[in-house]
Design an enzyme around this catalytic site. Structure first.
Site, PDB file in Angstrom:
ATOM      1  N   ASP A   9       0.874  -1.168   0.000  1.00 30.35           N
ATOM      2  CA  ASP A   9       0.000   0.000   0.000  1.00 30.35           C
ATOM      3  C   ASP A   9       0.924   1.235   0.000  1.00 30.35           C
ATOM      4  O   ASP A   9       2.121   1.121   0.307  1.00 30.35           O
ATOM      5  CB  ASP A   9      -0.855  -0.030   1.266  1.00 30.35           C
ATOM      6  CG  ASP A   9      -1.557   1.273   1.508  1.00 30.35           C
ATOM      7  OD1 ASP A   9      -2.248   1.744   0.591  1.00 30.35           O
ATOM      8  OD2 ASP A   9      -1.414   1.826   2.618  1.00 30.35           O
ATOM      9  N   ASP A  11      -0.238   5.148   0.805  1.00 32.03           N
ATOM     10  CA  ASP A  11      -0.504   6.164   1.827  1.00 32.03           C
ATOM     11  C   ASP A  11      -0.562   5.550   3.216  1.00 32.03           C
ATOM     12  O   ASP A  11      -1.341   4.625   3.461  1.00 32.03           O
ATOM     13  CB  ASP A  11      -1.816   6.886   1.522  1.00 32.03           C
ATOM     14  CG  ASP A  11      -1.683   7.736   0.282  1.00 32.03           C
ATOM     15  OD1 ASP A  11      -0.837   8.636   0.299  1.00 32.03           O
ATOM     16  OD2 ASP A  11      -2.407   7.481  -0.698  1.00 32.03           O
TER      17      ASP A  11
HETATM   18  C1  XBP Z   1      -5.214   6.230   0.759  1.00 33.12           C
HETATM   19  C2  XBP Z   1      -6.342   6.998   0.293  1.00 33.12           C
HETATM   20  C3  XBP Z   1      -6.192   8.006  -0.756  1.00 33.12           C
HETATM   21  C4  XBP Z   1      -5.494   9.275  -0.351  1.00 33.12           C
HETATM   22  C5  XBP Z   1      -5.828  10.364  -1.341  1.00 33.12           C
HETATM   23  O1  XBP Z   1      -5.009   5.186  -0.135  1.00 33.12           O
HETATM   24  O2  XBP Z   1      -7.436   6.770   0.742  1.00 33.12           O
HETATM   25  O3  XBP Z   1      -7.488   8.359  -1.122  1.00 33.12           O
HETATM   26  O4  XBP Z   1      -5.901   9.700   0.928  1.00 33.12           O
HETATM   27  O5  XBP Z   1      -5.369  10.058  -2.610  1.00 33.12           O
HETATM   28  P1  XBP Z   1      -3.899   4.007   0.053  1.00 33.12           P
HETATM   29  P2  XBP Z   1      -6.062  10.657  -3.944  1.00 33.12           P
HETATM   30  O6  XBP Z   1      -3.566   3.918   1.503  1.00 33.12           O
HETATM   31  O7  XBP Z   1      -4.596   2.784  -0.477  1.00 33.12           O
HETATM   32  O8  XBP Z   1      -2.727   4.387  -0.789  1.00 33.12           O
HETATM   33  O9  XBP Z   1      -6.559  12.039  -3.609  1.00 33.12           O
HETATM   34  O10 XBP Z   1      -4.970  10.673  -4.984  1.00 33.12           O
HETATM   35  O11 XBP Z   1      -7.192   9.730  -4.288  1.00 33.12           O
HETATM   36 MG    MG Z   2      -2.989   3.219   3.299  1.00 35.01          MG
END
Ligand code: XBP
Ligand code: MG
Length: 234
Positions: A9, A11
């Site tokens: 993953d 973020d």
């Molecule tokens: C985390 C998320 C994303 C980010 C925002 O995703 O929920 O929506 O907060 O990104 P992960 P965008 O942990 O699966 O990477 O604004 O580019 O959608």
């Molecule tokens: Mg995440």
């Protein structure tokens, strides 16, 4: 069982990015004449919905009263999200958000050991590029055999779609892989795809439910312990 791939993953897992996302959303709102402001407590609730465009729509439908949606609301949300992505990638390119402890070393170690690496994220591809160009170098793509981002699948996490897409690209079975996640939504997504999942928590997620995770860790600062725990042959 030999682990053939690690699926990451982004973020909250590769880097502590959520507050950078939050601030970038707020900048985009202010620049578009909106008095919307997402503080940490509100953002914590909004993280229930993954994907930036989906999160804006969730905010409008569940947290705003008296807001009249413009007739081109979908386009407006896309515009806001584009502005947000511009601010966010600028922040990343300025080096404002480093990779989390152990991440760079894990990626280099696994790559050297011939273990495949992949990304499974709901975030926008531009964001991944900006984060990893700074964190791993201009040639960051060489490390990853599959790069699953954002809108390439119809349903974002907690749906399994992005992990299934990555498994298909890797031509591997779920049982050949492990996933690394930071959130309940991410854990559910990976588990729904049948992948054994390890969780590293962060301030936004440490109180979430990780009951079905293979293990829950604060971070990967002790990589030898992580290799022993997972059985990774590195
Ligand atoms: C985390 C998320 C994303 C980010 C925002 O995703 O929920 O929506 O907060 O990104 P992960 P965008 O942990 O699966 O990477 O604004 O580019 O959608
Ligand atoms: Mg995440």
């Amino acid at each position: 069982m030999t682990i053939k791939a690690i699926i990451f993953d982004v973020d909250g897992t590769l880097a502590d990015t959520e507050d950078g996302h939050r601030k970038s959303f707020n900048k985009a709102f202010a620049e578009n004449g909106l008095d919307w402001h997402w503080d940490v407590a509100l953002y914590d609730k909004l993280l229930k919905v993954t994907g930036g465009k989906e999160r804006i729509k969730y905010f409008v439908s569940d947290f705003l009263t008296g807001y009249e949606r413009p007739s081109d609301f979908d386009e407006f949300v896309k515009h806001l999200h584009k502005v947000k992505t511009g601010h966010y990638t600028t922040m990343l390119r300025e080096g404002a958000i480093p990779l989390r402890p152990g991440i760079k070393q894990l990626i280099e170690d696994a790559y050297q050991a011939g273990i495949k690496l992949a990304i499974a994220t709901t975030t926008t591809a531009e964001n991944v590029t900006a984060l990893l160009e700074v964190g791993l170098g201009k040639d960051w793509e060489k490390y990853f055999a599959a790069n699953g981002c954002g809108d390439i699948v119809p349903h974002k996490k907690p749906a399994p779609d992005i992990y299934l897409w990555v498994l298909d690209k890797l031509s591997l079975k779920a049982e050949d892989c492990i996933a690394l996640e930071d959130s309940n939504n991410g854990l559910r997504s990976a588990l729904a795809a049948g992948i054994k999942t390890y969780v590293t928590t962060n301030p936004y997620t440490h109180r979430q439910d990780f009951i079905d995770a293979a293990a829950v860790l604060d971070d990967l600062s002790d990589l030898p312990a992580f290799y022993r725990l997972t059985g990774l042959q590195i």
